[in-house]
Structure formats: C-alpha cells, structure tokens
Motif scaffolding. Structure first.
Motif, mmCIF file in Angstrom:
data_model
loop_
_atom_site.group_PDB
_atom_site.id
_atom_site.type_symbol
_atom_site.label_atom_id
_atom_site.label_comp_id
_atom_site.label_asym_id
_atom_site.label_seq_id
_atom_site.Cartn_x
_atom_site.Cartn_y
_atom_site.Cartn_z
ATOM 1 N N ARG A 83 7.433 -19.497 -1.844
ATOM 2 C CA ARG A 83 6.979 -19.326 -0.458
ATOM 3 C C ARG A 83 8.060 -18.711 0.419
ATOM 4 O O ARG A 83 7.768 -17.875 1.269
ATOM 5 N N LEU A 84 9.302 -19.143 0.200
ATOM 6 C CA LEU A 84 10.408 -18.551 0.963
ATOM 7 C C LEU A 84 10.581 -17.084 0.611
ATOM 8 O O LEU A 84 10.815 -16.250 1.485
ATOM 9 N N ALA A 85 10.464 -16.758 -0.664
ATOM 10 C CA ALA A 85 10.597 -15.359 -1.104
ATOM 11 C C ALA A 85 9.503 -14.495 -0.476
ATOM 12 O O ALA A 85 9.776 -13.392 0.019
ATOM 13 N N THR A 86 8.277 -15.006 -0.453
ATOM 14 C CA THR A 86 7.161 -14.263 0.135
ATOM 15 C C THR A 86 7.366 -14.069 1.633
ATOM 16 O O THR A 86 7.142 -12.979 2.167
ATOM 17 N N ALA A 87 7.796 -15.124 2.323
ATOM 18 C CA ALA A 87 8.041 -15.030 3.767
ATOM 19 C C ALA A 87 9.175 -14.051 4.070
ATOM 20 O O ALA A 87 9.085 -13.255 5.016
ATOM 21 N N CYS A 88 10.211 -14.090 3.270
ATOM 22 C CA CYS A 88 11.357 -13.197 3.477
ATOM 23 C C CYS A 88 10.943 -11.736 3.237
ATOM 24 O O CYS A 88 11.311 -10.845 4.002
ATOM 25 N N ASP A 89 10.162 -11.508 2.185
ATOM 26 C CA ASP A 89 9.672 -10.156 1.904
ATOM 27 C C ASP A 89 8.802 -9.650 3.057
ATOM 28 O O ASP A 89 8.900 -8.494 3.458
ATOM 29 N N ALA A 90 7.945 -10.515 3.584
ATOM 30 C CA ALA A 90 7.079 -10.130 4.699
ATOM 31 C C ALA A 90 7.906 -9.789 5.936
ATOM 32 O O ALA A 90 7.598 -8.842 6.667
ATOM 33 N N ARG A 91 8.962 -10.535 6.145
ATOM 34 C CA ARG A 91 9.844 -10.278 7.289
ATOM 35 C C ARG A 91 10.532 -8.926 7.151
ATOM 36 O O ARG A 91 10.598 -8.145 8.094
ATOM 37 N N ARG A 92 11.030 -8.628 5.946
ATOM 38 C CA ARG A 92 11.696 -7.338 5.712
ATOM 39 C C ARG A 92 10.675 -6.201 5.827
ATOM 40 O O ARG A 92 10.941 -5.186 6.457
ATOM 41 N N ARG A 93 9.511 -6.367 5.225
ATOM 42 C CA ARG A 93 8.470 -5.334 5.274
ATOM 43 C C ARG A 93 8.054 -5.074 6.725
ATOM 44 O O ARG A 93 7.886 -3.923 7.135
ATOM 45 N N GLY A 94 7.917 -6.141 7.506
ATOM 46 C CA GLY A 94 7.574 -5.992 8.920
ATOM 47 C C GLY A 94 8.638 -5.240 9.697
ATOM 48 O O GLY A 94 8.330 -4.421 10.560
ATOM 49 N N GLY A 95 9.884 -5.504 9.372
ATOM 50 C CA GLY A 95 10.983 -4.805 10.029
ATOM 51 C C GLY A 95 11.058 -3.335 9.660
ATOM 52 O O GLY A 95 11.639 -2.529 10.396
ATOM 53 N N LEU A 96 10.467 -2.985 8.546
ATOM 54 C CA LEU A 96 10.518 -1.599 8.061
ATOM 55 C C LEU A 96 9.210 -0.840 8.304
ATOM 56 O O LEU A 96 8.943 0.179 7.657
ATOM 57 N N ARG A 97 8.398 -1.290 9.250
ATOM 58 C CA ARG A 97 7.120 -0.605 9.551
ATOM 59 C C ARG A 97 7.326 0.834 9.970
ATOM 60 O O ARG A 97 6.594 1.727 9.548
ATOM 61 N N LEU A 98 8.307 1.090 10.822
ATOM 62 C CA LEU A 98 8.563 2.457 11.274
ATOM 63 C C LEU A 98 9.030 3.321 10.105
ATOM 64 O O LEU A 98 8.607 4.472 9.963
ATOM 65 N N LEU A 99 9.881 2.766 9.256
ATOM 66 C CA LEU A 99 10.314 3.491 8.069
ATOM 67 C C LEU A 99 9.103 3.877 7.222
ATOM 68 O O LEU A 99 8.984 5.017 6.772
ATOM 69 N N ALA A 100 8.196 2.932 7.013
ATOM 70 C CA ALA A 100 7.005 3.196 6.203
ATOM 71 C C ALA A 100 6.197 4.356 6.774
ATOM 72 O O ALA A 100 5.733 5.233 6.028
ATOM 73 N N ALA A 101 6.052 4.403 8.084
ATOM 74 C CA ALA A 101 5.285 5.477 8.720
ATOM 75 C C ALA A 101 5.972 6.825 8.564
ATOM 76 O O ALA A 101 5.330 7.833 8.238
ATOM 77 N N VAL A 102 7.278 6.857 8.767
ATOM 78 C CA VAL A 102 8.029 8.116 8.637
ATOM 79 C C VAL A 102 7.964 8.633 7.206
ATOM 80 O O VAL A 102 7.700 9.804 6.959
ATOM 81 N N VAL A 103 8.193 7.752 6.256
ATOM 82 C CA VAL A 103 8.188 8.157 4.847
ATOM 83 C C VAL A 103 6.793 8.636 4.442
ATOM 84 O O VAL A 103 6.645 9.643 3.753
ATOM 85 N N ARG A 104 5.766 7.945 4.884
ATOM 86 C CA ARG A 104 4.392 8.350 4.575
ATOM 87 C C ARG A 104 4.112 9.751 5.136
ATOM 88 O O ARG A 104 3.546 10.605 4.455
ATOM 89 N N ASP A 105 4.526 10.010 6.378
ATOM 90 C CA ASP A 105 4.307 11.318 6.995
ATOM 91 C C ASP A 105 5.045 12.438 6.262
ATOM 92 O O ASP A 105 4.604 13.577 6.283
ATOM 93 N N CYS A 106 6.160 12.101 5.633
ATOM 94 C CA CYS A 106 6.941 13.092 4.893
ATOM 95 C C CYS A 106 6.473 13.246 3.445
ATOM 96 O O CYS A 106 6.979 14.101 2.718
ATOM 97 N N GLY A 107 5.556 12.390 3.018
ATOM 98 C CA GLY A 107 5.104 12.444 1.630
ATOM 99 C C GLY A 107 6.097 11.829 0.665
ATOM 100 O O GLY A 107 6.138 12.181 -0.514
ATOM 101 N N GLY A 108 6.894 10.879 1.166
ATOM 102 C CA GLY A 108 7.913 10.249 0.331
ATOM 103 C C GLY A 108 7.504 8.883 -0.175
ATOM 104 O O GLY A 108 6.319 8.555 -0.250
ATOM 105 N N ASP A 109 8.505 8.089 -0.482
ATOM 106 C CA ASP A 109 8.286 6.766 -1.041
ATOM 107 C C ASP A 109 9.401 5.845 -0.526
ATOM 108 O O ASP A 109 10.488 6.308 -0.189
ATOM 109 N N TRP A 110 9.123 4.557 -0.475
ATOM 110 C CA TRP A 110 10.132 3.600 -0.027
ATOM 111 C C TRP A 110 9.825 2.245 -0.653
ATOM 112 O O TRP A 110 8.762 2.026 -1.219
#
Length: 159
Positions: free
Chosen positions: A109-136
């Motif tokens: 549960r801690l691992a899942t919560a921590c992953d969700a926190r990191r993923r949430g913090g990287l929302r802008l990164l996800a959008a930029v990479v998606r727009d560039c056709g990349g991966d993250w």
C-alpha cells in the motif's frame, strides 16, 4: 650609440578556425545535484547549455521542461539527498534520467501510494512527452544503492 634593428613585422594572423558544434550524437551530460528546491534551476541551466553547445536549441523548451519536472519531483520526494542527472543523445532521441535515493517501499500500500504521488507530480512531464511522441516512466533503480530511476525519452528528428 644607438643602433637601429630591423625587426620582422608581426606574423600574419592565421584565419580563425571555423568552429563547428560537436555532433548531437556526442551529447553526454552527467551531474550530481543537491536535493534542494533550487537544484531544478541548476539542472535547467546545465541542460540548456549542453543543448546549445551541440546545436540542439530547437529541442530546448521541451527538454528543459522535462528536466525541471524530473529533478523537482525527485528533490521533493527525497529532500536533502543528492540526485544524479544524465542527458544523452542516442538513436535520434534525447534521453533524460534522474536517480534519487528514495527506495521502493516494502509494504504494497505504501509503494502504491508513493508511486501515485510521484506520477501525480509528473503530470506535466507526461503531457510534454506525449506531445513530443516520446516515452517516460519511473521505477526501482538497478544502480548500486537502489533508489528510484525516473526517465524521459524525447525524439529529436533533425530535418
């Protein structure tokens, strides 16, 4: 008695060599940063300079933003611990990797919560990479000492 000496004129100046930027394939930047709020600015500056030196300025806005997001989230989740940033140009893509010392939690549960926190913090990164056709992504680091490896791959196809 004063004698006059003939001296040869200064040698002709050689034309300045034409300095071409190193090829993009040679781009390889690595640095260790403090896990402090200001380290994202240091990372942005270093990456922008490396891209400029390799004539990759057209890709700077996206790569600098991705760098900032990866470093800021790593510093936030792992305060006061050193971070390691790597930027490479390989296979027509710019590859960013940030390693931090935040180890994977043993409790699911801690691992899942921590992953969700990191993923949430990287929302802008996800959008930029998606727009560039990349991966993250992110995951457990395979490096000695463990921790977390976060990465982004941004294609940079030259015309």
């Amino acid at each position: 008695m004063l004698t006059t000496r003939t001296t040869a004129a200064c040698p002709a100046a050689h034309p300045a060599p034409i300095v071409c930027p190193p090829p993009p394939e040679g781009l390889s930047l690595s640095l260790t940063l403090p896990g402090e709020p200001h380290c994202a600015g240091i990372a942005r500056s270093a990456v922008r300079s490396a891209l400029h030196a390799h004539a990759l300025d057209p890709f700077a806005p996206e790569v600098v933003l991705a760098t900032s997001e990866l470093v800021a989230v790593a510093a936030y989740l792992n305060p006061s611990q050193d971070l390691y940033l790597s930027l490479r140009h390989r296979d027509s893509a710019l590859r960013l990797i940030v390693y931090d010392a935040h180890a994977r939690h043993a409790h699911p549960r801690l691992a899942t919560a921590c992953d969700a926190r990191r993923r949430g913090g990287l929302r802008l990164l996800a959008a930029v990479v998606r727009d560039c056709g990349g991966d993250w992504g992110f995951g457990e680091s395979r490096e000695p000492g463990g921790g977390t490896r976060s990465w982004a791959v941004l294609p940079c196809l030259m015309n």
